[in-house]
Design a protein around this motif. Structure first.
Motif, PDB file in Angstrom:
ATOM      1  N   HIS A  10       0.830  -1.202   0.000  1.00 30.33           N
ATOM      2  CA  HIS A  10       0.000   0.000   0.000  1.00 30.33           C
ATOM      3  C   HIS A  10       0.865   1.253   0.000  1.00 30.33           C
ATOM      4  O   HIS A  10       1.903   1.298   0.648  1.00 30.33           O
ATOM      5  CB  HIS A  10      -0.912   0.041   1.232  1.00 30.33           C
ATOM      6  CG  HIS A  10      -1.659  -1.226   1.478  1.00 30.33           C
ATOM      7  ND1 HIS A  10      -1.137  -2.254   2.222  1.00 30.33           N
ATOM      8  CD2 HIS A  10      -2.886  -1.632   1.062  1.00 30.33           C
ATOM      9  CE1 HIS A  10      -2.021  -3.244   2.267  1.00 30.33           C
ATOM     10  NE2 HIS A  10      -3.087  -2.890   1.574  1.00 30.33           N
ATOM     11  N   TYR A  24      -1.663  -0.907  -4.119  1.00 31.86           N
ATOM     12  CA  TYR A  24      -2.859  -0.134  -3.760  1.00 31.86           C
ATOM     13  C   TYR A  24      -2.473   1.300  -3.423  1.00 31.86           C
ATOM     14  O   TYR A  24      -1.416   1.557  -2.820  1.00 31.86           O
ATOM     15  CB  TYR A  24      -3.573  -0.762  -2.555  1.00 31.86           C
ATOM     16  CG  TYR A  24      -4.131  -2.141  -2.819  1.00 31.86           C
ATOM     17  CD1 TYR A  24      -5.432  -2.308  -3.279  1.00 31.86           C
ATOM     18  CD2 TYR A  24      -3.348  -3.273  -2.603  1.00 31.86           C
ATOM     19  CE1 TYR A  24      -5.955  -3.568  -3.513  1.00 31.86           C
ATOM     20  CE2 TYR A  24      -3.858  -4.548  -2.841  1.00 31.86           C
ATOM     21  CZ  TYR A  24      -5.160  -4.681  -3.302  1.00 31.86           C
ATOM     22  OH  TYR A  24      -5.659  -5.935  -3.539  1.00 31.86           O
ATOM     23  N   ASP A  52     -16.996  -2.020   1.069  1.00 30.86           N
ATOM     24  CA  ASP A  52     -17.269  -3.373   1.522  1.00 30.86           C
ATOM     25  C   ASP A  52     -16.264  -3.740   2.606  1.00 30.86           C
ATOM     26  O   ASP A  52     -15.214  -3.094   2.737  1.00 30.86           O
ATOM     27  CB  ASP A  52     -17.194  -4.360   0.361  1.00 30.86           C
ATOM     28  CG  ASP A  52     -15.829  -4.367  -0.296  1.00 30.86           C
ATOM     29  OD1 ASP A  52     -14.909  -5.004   0.243  1.00 30.86           O
ATOM     30  OD2 ASP A  52     -15.680  -3.714  -1.355  1.00 30.86           O
ATOM     31  N   PRO A  53     -16.521  -4.749   3.431  1.00 25.82           N
ATOM     32  CA  PRO A  53     -15.645  -5.061   4.572  1.00 25.82           C
ATOM     33  C   PRO A  53     -14.185  -5.292   4.192  1.00 25.82           C
ATOM     34  O   PRO A  53     -13.282  -4.841   4.896  1.00 25.82           O
ATOM     35  CB  PRO A  53     -16.286  -6.323   5.167  1.00 25.82           C
ATOM     36  CG  PRO A  53     -17.722  -6.229   4.780  1.00 25.82           C
ATOM     37  CD  PRO A  53     -17.739  -5.588   3.433  1.00 25.82           C
ATOM     38  N   ALA A  54     -13.937  -6.001   3.085  1.00 28.08           N
ATOM     39  CA  ALA A  54     -12.549  -6.278   2.695  1.00 28.08           C
ATOM     40  C   ALA A  54     -11.821  -4.990   2.323  1.00 28.08           C
ATOM     41  O   ALA A  54     -10.669  -4.765   2.731  1.00 28.08           O
ATOM     42  CB  ALA A  54     -12.519  -7.261   1.531  1.00 28.08           C
ATOM     43  N   THR A  55     -12.482  -4.127   1.535  1.00 29.82           N
ATOM     44  CA  THR A  55     -11.872  -2.857   1.141  1.00 29.82           C
ATOM     45  C   THR A  55     -11.675  -1.954   2.348  1.00 29.82           C
ATOM     46  O   THR A  55     -10.655  -1.269   2.466  1.00 29.82           O
ATOM     47  CB  THR A  55     -12.748  -2.148   0.095  1.00 29.82           C
ATOM     48  OG1 THR A  55     -12.943  -3.015  -1.026  1.00 29.82           O
ATOM     49  CG2 THR A  55     -12.097  -0.867  -0.377  1.00 29.82           C
ATOM     50  N   LYS A  56     -12.640  -1.945   3.257  1.00 27.62           N
ATOM     51  CA  LYS A  56     -12.530  -1.124   4.459  1.00 27.62           C
ATOM     52  C   LYS A  56     -11.356  -1.566   5.325  1.00 27.62           C
ATOM     53  O   LYS A  56     -10.645  -0.732   5.903  1.00 27.62           O
ATOM     54  CB  LYS A  56     -13.835  -1.210   5.249  1.00 27.62           C
ATOM     55  CG  LYS A  56     -13.883  -0.288   6.453  1.00 27.62           C
ATOM     56  CD  LYS A  56     -15.236  -0.359   7.139  1.00 27.62           C
ATOM     57  CE  LYS A  56     -15.299   0.586   8.341  1.00 27.62           C
ATOM     58  NZ  LYS A  56     -16.618   0.524   9.015  1.00 27.62           N
ATOM     59  N   SER A  57     -11.135  -2.871   5.410  1.00 28.48           N
ATOM     60  CA  SER A  57     -10.015  -3.387   6.187  1.00 28.48           C
ATOM     61  C   SER A  57      -8.683  -2.970   5.576  1.00 28.48           C
ATOM     62  O   SER A  57      -7.738  -2.615   6.278  1.00 28.48           O
ATOM     63  CB  SER A  57     -10.102  -4.915   6.274  1.00 28.48           C
ATOM     64  OG  SER A  57      -8.981  -5.448   6.939  1.00 28.48           O
ATOM     65  N   ARG A  58      -8.615  -2.983   4.247  1.00 25.16           N
ATOM     66  CA  ARG A  58      -7.387  -2.565   3.580  1.00 25.16           C
ATOM     67  C   ARG A  58      -7.197  -1.055   3.703  1.00 25.16           C
ATOM     68  O   ARG A  58      -6.073  -0.566   3.850  1.00 25.16           O
ATOM     69  CB  ARG A  58      -7.430  -2.997   2.113  1.00 25.16           C
ATOM     70  CG  ARG A  58      -6.085  -2.980   1.431  1.00 25.16           C
ATOM     71  CD  ARG A  58      -6.180  -3.543   0.024  1.00 25.16           C
ATOM     72  NE  ARG A  58      -6.341  -4.981   0.016  1.00 25.16           N
ATOM     73  CZ  ARG A  58      -5.334  -5.836   0.153  1.00 25.16           C
ATOM     74  NH1 ARG A  58      -4.114  -5.379   0.340  1.00 25.16           N
ATOM     75  NH2 ARG A  58      -5.549  -7.129   0.111  1.00 25.16           N
ATOM     76  N   GLU A  67      -5.185   0.661   6.583  1.00 28.08           N
ATOM     77  CA  GLU A  67      -3.732   0.798   6.553  1.00 28.08           C
ATOM     78  C   GLU A  67      -3.295   2.237   6.314  1.00 28.08           C
ATOM     79  O   GLU A  67      -2.121   2.574   6.506  1.00 28.08           O
ATOM     80  CB  GLU A  67      -3.151  -0.101   5.455  1.00 28.08           C
ATOM     81  CG  GLU A  67      -3.404  -1.586   5.651  1.00 28.08           C
ATOM     82  CD  GLU A  67      -2.657  -2.145   6.849  1.00 28.08           C
ATOM     83  OE1 GLU A  67      -1.585  -1.594   7.177  1.00 28.08           O
ATOM     84  OE2 GLU A  67      -3.151  -3.108   7.457  1.00 28.08           O
TER      85      GLU A  67
END
Length: 365
Positions: free
Chosen positions: A142, A269, A307-313, A316
């Motif tokens: 990232h 990212y 979405d949860p996966a994008t929010k978790s990333r 960072e």
């Protein structure tokens, strides 16, 4: 990483014990200073400051460059405090290259050396070389992008009347039938994708003026000075930095920062907050082969949630905020005593250089 680990192991097991035999026991700050300087490869960047044999020989610019690094590591507010500490502290004085207190240059000599470093962008070159050497061969997950306010002790520059954008004259509302309106001039962010990094940097204003933003509690705050824009990768390692006027919007520096970072590291990212939610920034990130994750800016509409996966990333991205806080609290980001964009950037970059070196070493722990 093996070369970096060998360097760290040599410093810990050989250099520190040898220095403690020659000097007094090393403090934590002195050990940090040694680690930072060992990673900068200062001699290779100081060749242009060597004495050529004409006129009076200059004081060692290498020693003064080390002293300015120490000023950031120790978070000294002024050069006078640095000089006084060098005179009284045998360890740090000898580590910088002066055996005796009488050999330390005057404050005026330090000021002239700092002006030379600013004119040649010395800390920027040191930082770029260090990032390319230790981070350029690795894949970064990232890149977190953010900007922070930099307060300066100088008067804001007034914008000349000729520089203001003239508004289109005419009546409000819909145009008359058959009336042809002049096309609106393209915005800076719309043109940046077609320009080189050098052209974009020249186009960015960097004069001291007044900036305004909302803080974390939603209150509007203003400051006089500049704005520092940073890109950092995983591990809280800053890789690119640009200084602009305080009034410049964050989104107008996103593409130049992306161009600068893409020349130094390879990442997957791009993480940015809602200030960077622009179609041009999304598109440019994709042209670099990156996946942009930018918080949605509703702009009078309904906010689109991640979405949860994008929010978790996206979480960072807090690394950029930690670097900004670390720079201001511990490495001189709040103690600007110089005037002019080039000198302010040089002061900040000595702190960024120290942070980068320490964070690279912390990856080994």
């Amino acid at each position: 990483m093996s070369t970096l680990f060998d360097m760290w192991h040599t410093i810990q097991t050989q250099l520190f014990p040898w220095l403690e035999q020659e000097l007094d026991p090393l403090s934590d700050r002195e050990q940090e200073f040694i680690q930072v300087v060992s990673l900068l490869d200062l001699p290779s960047h100081m060749r242009q400051y060597c004495w050529r044999g004409f006129g009076r020989k200059k004081k060692s610019r290498l020693s003064m460059a080390k002293a300015f690094v120490a000023k950031s590591v120790y978070n000294f507010e002024t050069t006078d405090i640095l000089i006084e500490y060098l005179k009284n502290g045998k360890n740090i004085r000898r580590l910088c290259g002066w055996e005796l207190a009488c050999q330390i240059p005057s404050a005026a000599t330090f000021s002239r050396a700092f002006a030379e470093f600013a004119a040649h962008s010395l800390p920027q070159k040191i930082h770029e070389a260090m990032v390319k050497k230790h981070c350029g061969q690795k894949l970064a997950g990232h890149v977190s992008r953010d900007a922070t306010a930099i307060e300066a002790r100088e008067k804001p520059v007034k914008v000349e009347a000729s520089e203001t954008v003239a508004k289109r004259k005419g009546k409000r509302g819909r145009p008359r039938k058959g009336e042809v309106l002049a096309p609106k001039p393209a915005k800076r962010v719309e043109l940046q994708g077609t320009k080189s990094l050098e052209e974009n940097l020249v186009d960015l204003p960097n004069r001291c003026n007044v900036g305004t933003k909302k803080n974390s509690k939603g209150y509007k705050v203003t400051w006089i000075g500049y704005k520092l824009h940073l890109d950092c990768i995983d591990g809280d390692i800053p890789i690119s930095a640009i200084l602009s006027s305080a009034s410049l919007h964050d989104s107008q520096v996103a593409i130049p920062l992306a161009q600068m970072s893409s020349q130094r590291v390879t990442n997957l990212y791009d993480l940015m907050d809602a200030a960077y939610d622009s179609p041009e920034i999304h598109a440019f990130s994709k042209t670099l082969g990156h996946v942009p994750i930018i918080d949605h800016n509703p702009r009078r509409g309904q906010k689109i949630l991640m979405d949860p996966a994008t929010k978790s990333r996206f979480a960072e991205r807090s690394s950029a905020e930690r670097i900004n806080s670390n720079l201001k609290d511990n490495y001189g980001g709040r103690t600007i005593r110089v005037k002019g964009a080039s000198k302010v950037m040089t002061h900040l970059m000595f702190g960024i250089v120290a942070i980068t070196a320490m964070q690279i070493f912390r990856l080994l722990l």
